[in-house]
Design an enzyme around this catalytic site. Structure first.
Site, PDB file in Angstrom:
ATOM      1  N   SER A   3      27.504  41.199  52.085  1.00  6.47           N
ATOM      2  CA  SER A   3      28.869  41.629  51.783  1.00  6.47           C
ATOM      3  C   SER A   3      29.017  43.104  52.139  1.00  6.47           C
ATOM      4  CB  SER A   3      29.174  41.432  50.299  1.00  6.47           C
ATOM      5  OG  SER A   3      28.487  42.398  49.516  1.00  6.47           O
ATOM      6  N   ASP A   4      30.267  43.562  52.249  1.00  2.55           N
ATOM      7  CA  ASP A   4      30.469  45.000  52.327  1.00  2.55           C
ATOM      8  C   ASP A   4      30.405  45.562  50.913  1.00  2.55           C
ATOM      9  OD1 ASP A   4      30.974  47.547  53.331  1.00  2.55           O
ATOM     10  OD2 ASP A   4      32.582  46.879  54.645  1.00  2.55           O
ATOM     11  N   TRP A   5      30.435  46.861  50.802  1.00  4.62           N
ATOM     12  CA  TRP A   5      30.231  47.562  49.534  1.00  4.62           C
ATOM     13  C   TRP A   5      31.237  47.068  48.484  1.00  4.62           C
ATOM     14  CZ3 TRP A   5      26.897  52.005  48.755  1.00  4.62           C
ATOM     15  CH2 TRP A   5      27.028  52.616  47.508  1.00  4.62           C
ATOM     16  N   CYS A   6      30.739  46.308  47.512  1.00  2.00           N
ATOM     17  CA  CYS A   6      31.555  45.779  46.409  1.00  2.00           C
ATOM     18  C   CYS A   6      32.682  44.858  46.873  1.00  2.00           C
ATOM     19  CB  CYS A   6      32.136  46.906  45.553  1.00  2.00           C
ATOM     20  SG  CYS A   6      30.906  47.765  44.554  1.00  2.00           S
TER      21      CYS A   6
END
Length: 742
Positions: free
Chosen positions: A275-278
């Site tokens: 995933s991307d950050w959060c």
């Protein structure tokens, strides 16, 4: 676990796996290691943390098998952290260490948008290999690049990190980046895992506002936004990152159609998805997930193998598995994907960096590569005869970007050292250019500066010189992630500075150093020449002087359309024609007569105030050489879908200066089952031609490359008439036609 015990266990695992018929050594290793893992250790592999907690806390989690990857670690601590994983955890599984190495590690290249302007896959591959070599030296094994988002809105700050507006160019250069990062073998000491991002459509964010929604129908998704990603996967990309945006109401980190149907089933991708950050937990803000437990369920089932930072997997997957809301098979496949890349990186055998060897960081070869990249990435947009400069002239060096070592590095340059940046002013003080007489007067301290009190001093300095070079643009912080703008004119008092310099009557060269295509039409009357540089990196200053003084000949071409004003966005070369395409003759707004009848202007597709054309088209770029195209020839005027069309043309250098031309091949499908773009790039070549000489450029165009997804969502070549061009940009060139038969 002690290292010796780890080796014995690995051998036992391999021996135990010999009974698995048809399995590779890699498969046997991974499956047998997986069989030894508890559920908690498996989920730990799916958890990536940033190094923003106390070291003791991080080590405790690693020992417990709760972390599979880390990012943002001080390189000095990487081996210490890795030792904790390999020698102190139960199974000794090494970490994969990630870092944002977007356009160089220590030796910084031009931003990706600049690298795209080179139209040079070999250079792009060399640049990313340089970055991988420096990074792996310090124990970094994974980078979050290349970014392959098709970007057609210069308001979006992350256009700086993109490879431009065209799927073909982005695909060719994205594949080159993957090859450069990953080398011949991921386990080599000069290779790191690439991560293609952001999957998918992020560059179409509504209004150019970062993280915003996109609305891309599947036909457009498959014909424009997905092809660069597919090329990168075919080039062997080890990992892939989901995007922040939702498309058509479905956030990318919960989109099983993208992550399973397309990525796994159609493309057969066998790396892992992060995933991307959060971006997973942000599905709650989207309104797509009810709570953090729901986030973990949705993303795991959709196909996100590793969670970056937000930790919903660690918190909730054990219970979700127990409740049979996430099948154990989903967990095992995710961990298998992650272990596969760790295995290919050679981390089980060589988990540590190799200190003591001769460092490659800032070595001469890398500095030469960075300088070459900055040269090829610069685009000459205008030249009324003032360039190249004569070395006997006295030059006035003006503007806030003439000596901005931090900002010259551009966005996503976490590890670049501004003290190593060669700015244009610093380049003038080098041995190579110490003979140039110059007067320096910045006029503005930084790009946003509105204080004009020094302008009289600037004009006085310019009057004492033969020519003025005005360095304008934008600071690094004004582009990149979360740095969208609604106004993309030169910011602060830079336009006023340019006018003040021009008022002296001296020739003016405008050098732009920026992270996006700015709207500079209003500034062009005050510059006799314009050299555009997308934040050119460590060696940018020397490269700029090389170009201004003719030691190098500009060859860069625009990877994005430059609009006249922001209201024209989105504007890109490969648009559909509409039922009422604009005509060549358009009545200017000022010339519209009073009380003109409603239909007097022709009722076609254009703006009354800014017309139909951009300021500069895709593929545009001038040279000190003059190139003439001729003798366009096709191997056949009638081909089938199984054929390859050979296209040749002659390019003559009619000048007295050796130069490199980027020849571009475009096609148009005149009639299709859906509307087809007015032009599509299908090839490009950099051709070096000596003064007065000619070269033949040859393109091999497989007719299969003309395939597209139609209404039935099947990719195929449709029979019919096609136009074809070879030329210097998307608006000019020699034209021919051919027919594709059934």
């Amino acid at each position: 676990m002690k290292k010796g015990l780890f080796v014995i266990c690995v051998a036992a695992l391999l021996t135990a796996g010999c009974k698995q018929t048809g399995a590779t050594e890699e498969d046997r290793f991974i499956d047998n290691l997986l069989s030894q893992m508890t559920l908690e250790e498996k989920i730990g592999q799916m958890n990536q943390l940033s190094f923003d907690q106390p070291l003791d806390s991080i080590k405790a989690k690693i020992r417990a098998g709760e972390i599979g990857s880390m990012l943002n670690i001080d390189p000095k601590l990487i081996d210490e952290i890795q030792k904790t994983a390999v020698e102190e955890s139960r199974l000794g599984i090494p970490l994969i260490i990630g870092r944002d190495i977007i356009h160089g590690y220590k030796t910084v290249l031009p931003i990706p948008l600049g690298m795209a302007a080179s139209f040079d896959p070999q250079l792009v591959e060399a640049g990313t290999h340089m970055a991988a070599t420096e990074a792996r030296e310090e124990g970094i094994t994974w980078t979050f690049a290349p970014m392959l988002d098709i970007s057609r809105d210069a308001r979006w700050g992350r256009i700086a990190e993109s490879l431009g507006e065209d799927p073909y160019l982005a695909g060719e250069l994205g594949a080159a980046m993957v090859r450069g990062f990953q080398g011949e073998h991921l386990s080599d000491s000069d290779a790191i895992a690439a991560c293609v991002k952001h999957f998918v459509g992020y560059g179409a964010a509504e209004g150019g506002r970062d993280y915003n929604s996109t609305y891309i129908p599947e036909i457009l998704l498959r014909n424009v936004y997905l092809p660069p990603f597919q090329k990168a996967i075919e080039a062997g990309a080890a990992t892939l990152m989901t995007s922040f945006n939702d498309n058509n109401g479905i956030p990318a980190s919960g989109n099983d159609f993208l992550l399973r149907t397309i990525l796994r089933d159609e493309w057969k991708f066998d790396g892992f998805v992060v995933s991307d950050w959060c971006s997973m937990s942000e599905m709650m803000s989207h309104g797509f997930a009810a709570d953090r437990k729901d986030v973990a369920r949705i993303s795991a089932n959709a196909g996100v193998d590793m969670e970056m930072v937000s930790q919903t997997y660690i918190e909730h997957l054990p219970q979700l598995v127990a409740e049979k809301k996430v099948p154990m098979e989903v967990i095992d496949n995710a961990v298998r994907n992650i272990l596969r890349i760790k295995y290919r990186l050679g981390l089980f055998e060589n988990p540590y960096s190799k200190p003591g060897k001769t460092s490659t960081i800032y070595c001469d070869d890398h500095l030469k590569t960075a300088r070459r990249a900055a040269v090829e990435s610069a685009v000459l947009l205008k030249n009324d005869g003032v360039l190249p400069l004569k070395e006997g002239q006295t030059v006035a060096i003006i503007g806030p970007m003439a000596n901005a070592p931090h900002d010259q590095l551009g966005t996503w340059s976490f590890d670049g050292d501004k003290n190593r940046t060669v700015t244009p002013l610093k380049a003038l003080q080098s041995d190579e250019y110490k003979g140039i007489k110059y007067i320096y007067e910045a006029g503005l301290d930084y790009s946003r500066d509105t204080d004009t009190s020094d302008f009289e001093r600037v004009k006085s300095a310019v009057r004492r010189a033969d020519v003025a070079i005005v360095f304008v643009g934008e600071e690094a912080i004004l582009s990149g992630e979360a740095h969208s703008l609604s106004n993309i004119n030169l910011i602060g008092a830079q336009s006023e500075l340019l006018k003040a310099v021009k008022s002296t009557g001296k020739p003016v060269v405008m050098v732009v150093i920026a992270g996006r295509p700015l709207t500079i039409e209003r500034d062009l009357p005050y510059a006799d020449a314009v050299l555009y540089n997308f934040h050119p990196g460590t060696m940018g200053g020397l490269a700029i002087l090389d170009l201004l003084y003719g030691r190098e000949n500009p060859s860069g071409k625009l990877p994005v359309t430059f609009v006249r004003e922001v209201g024209q966005i989105p504007m890109y070369y490969s648009h559909n024609n509409t039922g009422r395409p604009a005509q060549d003759q358009i009545t200017p707004l000022k010339d519209i007569p009073l009380e003109a009848p409603q239909t007097s202007l022709g009722n076609t597709s254009f703006y009354l105030d800014s017309g139909k054309d951009p300021l500069y088209v895709f593929g545009y770029g001038l040279s000190y050489s003059t190139f003439e195209y001729g003798n366009l020839n096709l191997s056949s005027n009638e081909v089938s879908a199984a054929d390859t069309l050979t296209v040749t043309a002659t390019i003559k250098n009619n000048s007295t200066t050796d130069g490199t031309e980027v020849a571009q091949l475009y096609v148009r499908d005149l009639v299709g089952s859906i509307d087809r773009p007015v032009k599509e790039l299908k090839g490009f070549q950099r051709i070096f031609i000596k003064a007065g000489e000619s070269q033949t450029v040859t393109f091999k165009l497989p007719v299969s490359e003309l395939a597209f997804y139609g209404r039935d969502l099947k990719k195929k070549v449709e029979a019919g008439q096609f136009d074809l061009w070879i030329g210097p940009n998307s608006a000019e060139g020699l034209k021919a036609s051919f027919t594709v038969t059934e």
